[in-house]
Design an enzyme around this catalytic site. Sequence first.
Site, short mmCIF file in Angstrom:
data_model
loop_
_atom_site.label_atom_id
_atom_site.label_comp_id
_atom_site.label_asym_id
_atom_site.label_seq_id
_atom_site.Cartn_x
_atom_site.Cartn_y
_atom_site.Cartn_z
N ASP A 212 3.21 -7.54 30.45
CA ASP A 212 1.88 -7.39 30.82
C ASP A 212 1.38 -7.39 32.55
OD1 ASP A 212 2.60 -10.11 30.60
OD2 ASP A 212 1.43 -10.75 29.02
N MET C 1 3.68 -10.73 24.77
CA MET C 1 3.30 -10.50 26.10
C MET C 1 1.72 -10.17 25.87
SD MET C 1 5.76 -10.87 28.04
CE MET C 1 6.83 -11.84 27.06
N CYS C 2 0.92 -10.87 26.57
CA CYS C 2 -0.60 -10.92 25.82
C CYS C 2 -1.39 -11.35 26.65
CB CYS C 2 -0.43 -11.36 24.62
SG CYS C 2 0.94 -11.04 23.52
N GLY C 3 -2.84 -11.32 26.07
CA GLY C 3 -3.75 -12.11 26.76
C GLY C 3 -4.44 -13.03 25.79
#
Lengths: 445, 225, 299
Positions: A212, C1-3
Amino acid sequence: MTDHNHDFTKTEPRFSATFDPFTISQIQRAAATGIYDIRGGGTKRKLPHFDDLLFLGASVSRYPLEGYRERCGTDVVLGTRFAKKPIHLKTPVTIAGMSFGALSAQAKEALGRGASAVGTSTTTGDGGMTPEERGHSSTLVYQYLPSRYGMNPDDLRRADAIEVVIGQGAKPGGGGMLLGQKISARVAKMRDLPEGIDQRSACRHPDWTGPDDLEIKIEELREITNWEKPIYVKVGASRPYYDISLAVKAGADVVVLDGMQGGTAATQEVFIEHVGLPILAAIRPAVQALQDLGLHRKVQLIVSGGIRTGADVAKALALGADAVAIGTAALIALGDQNPELAAEYAKLGSVPGAYDDWQDGRDPAGITTQDPALAARLDPIMGGRRIANYLSVLTMEAQTIARACGKSHVHNLEPEDLVALTLEAAAMTRLPLAGTDWYPGKAGF
Amino acid sequence: MQIIDMNTTDLRALNTALQAGEAGSAWSVHNPAGRHALAVGLMEDMTVTIDGHAGYYAAGMNQKAQVTINGNAGQGVAENMMSGAVHVKGNASSSAGATAQGGLLVIEGDAGARCGISMKGVDIVVRGSVGHMSAFMGQSGNLVVCGDAGEALGDSLYETRIFVRGTVKGLGADCEEQPMTEQDRTILAGLLERAGVTDCTPADFRRYGSARTLYHFHVDNASAY
Amino acid sequence: MCGIVGLFLKNPALQPELGLLTSRMLRTMTERGPDSAGFAVYNALAAGQRKMTVRGITPETQGPFEAGFLELVGGTGTLLQRHDHVVLTYAGVHEAALRAYVRDFGAGIAFAASGEGIELYKGVGLPEHVATRFGLEGMGGTHAIGHTRMATESAVTIAGAHPFSTGPDQCLVHNGSLSNHNTLRRQLVREGLSFETENDSEVAAGYLSWRLSRGEKLDEALKASIDDLDGFYTFVVGTRDGFAVLRDPVACKPAVLAETDDYVAFASEYRAFAELPGIANAQVFEPEPQRVYHWDHAA
């Protein structure tokens, strides 16, 4: 004849297969020094490799192309996904990233000269871009590494492509090392380090972690370079399916996959020999990842780690790579392991063919050193010529095989042109065992 | 003053305009809304005001420009800055000034973890506090912290000078408190002045630097590797 | 893997706007996680009443599922359909029978969460679309947690989307990558837990539920996780009355908190706060590694 001196009442001294002489010397060395062994080069153990694959030449069901007369293309375009200025190479064999610091300025220049002569690219390393290297490389890939030694936006814009290095095959998950003997005044200045220290590079990037954040980093690099430069992402082979998928999701134009046979200037022996995948095992999952995303041949795949001959090149391409990179082989072409240096290698406790003390800066071939007198032994023009010769041979050899398989372009080689010689290779590549249509995991033998 | 409104301009247009901006020009970026990679790769001595919050890598790789962020900045503000100045009026997230090689980074609020990681010559002045692992592997330049520092300050430090006014939660491997020399005091006074800090003086600070015991691989350092 | 986003309201007057504010925050995290999204919204019922979120309802199964549900709870329950999820409300005595009913129903129907306050929605696709599908903007409540996912090592499926709920009113969202989750999953399975996915985050959720089920308080369970979970993580954990935040010792995945008299907000990036009321005067800070941050409405 009777050997009157032989004592038949005793057996021969027998070495242990577990505690073999080399293992014993490792234990003795560890006990004497109290610090892990650091060396250069790549893995030395026997691994499943391209030698375990064979091509099926053309015959009756397929028709070969005439060597020398009928065209067999070797050109490759890298970075067609997002970059405004993709790279056009005449051969799919490129020079892998190796730093000024690990290598002498003369060696870097020679690599640039040789690559440029045959129309391919060379790559910087951990330590920045030297004017010699930029000046002598028609196509230069600029590595973006965790340490960011010498990183600056002017060089970024001077580069033809940018390679974000996440890992390398010799040490996936590890950072770089450069021992004090090689931190000369010039290297120290370029890296902004005190002279002569043992330098460790970080294993992770300082300002991002994970896909990300990588996506955001790639956007920044593109914004700084006007979206012109192809962005490569380089990983050491460990979990290639996921790592390649994520690099592509994060926006890579090109992915570089380095197997554990890849060399290094200086790394712990235990890391070199025990971490990572051989390149043979890593290509299929990487290609699968690209295919699953619908981006095979659209995001280009460069593989490296143990490429030696045109056969290796052809096999890598047939398995689905778009290009390969060479490192160790290029150094050998430059003069590393030269038999004429036997006496000097002996002084360093080694022999031609086994010299791996690239970390200590005393390379008699003048390649992996910063000692001005040693480095001066390498003539960059002659070295460039040797590199160009070697790259030409790799290209012609790959072409020879491609023609024999009836291909008018090396990229038309495909997995079905190959068979595996061993069960291991068949299992790793899902190529049929020679003479069968079966590989381990496939039903119906 | 030229105004660019991010409600009506995309990032590419913004950076294209700023990268082509002339020395002496002045720009104001409205409605940045935390976008990433704002005002990156600037090459001229110009002034840019980002009027709001910025995302990751604001003013990344800055050369010569004077960039002010009237808000908070995300991860890696002014990363690899070469010269010029970046001034964050609010807080900065982690890795502020990472690997920056020159120029001045001023953060009015707090900075997150790893402030000045692998810094290579930049001067960083933080009015508030910095998070853990700040100046990790700092190579050169100066980190001035007017507030407190988190755990493992200056871990694996090379030649960066660190000045902290408040408390230090813990020092990293090979980082030690060192006497403040006259030269240090001069450098610190100059930095405080350049950063516009008038409410503290060099006498309020302690000075930290590398003990240089990790400069060579040695068995006795094994636990620190 | 992120928000990740989270919003805990201190001021009850903001409760009708919880979903609207959360959906705006979630949308800003799209680039961090374009593969799937999910959110938990908390709005506690009166004592004795419970609710359960069930997902995977299709037009074909909706009728029979509802009829069976009403029969089971004796006509006292209600059923609210939101896209392919339903929220069942019922008297607490029916909990066990209802769990069995959902488990055995088949036809792709799956339990999502249950408790006195939690409603949990997740779906594949862009966060904005997922939020719209379920009508997040119109939801009220006391606190909410949202997540946008970029899949790493496990599949892009609804089951693999966050949040994960492994205990009553509990949910967890995660940004990072655990390095010992396989061993931990095997240990927890021996303790009687079961897991739906290969996802490392589900293991973290299960681990916390396991510790809570042994009588530990949330902050105790979170502190213990610092020793038992290896790798890189930022967790936001929801409970009936509030939420907690924890970062691993290295703490290199992004995390930021904002606090005013009206609310506490969590996000992976500052940008998620941009449209919150009064953000200009909020106290904004990054959580320290290994420190448990916890807010709740005093019960």
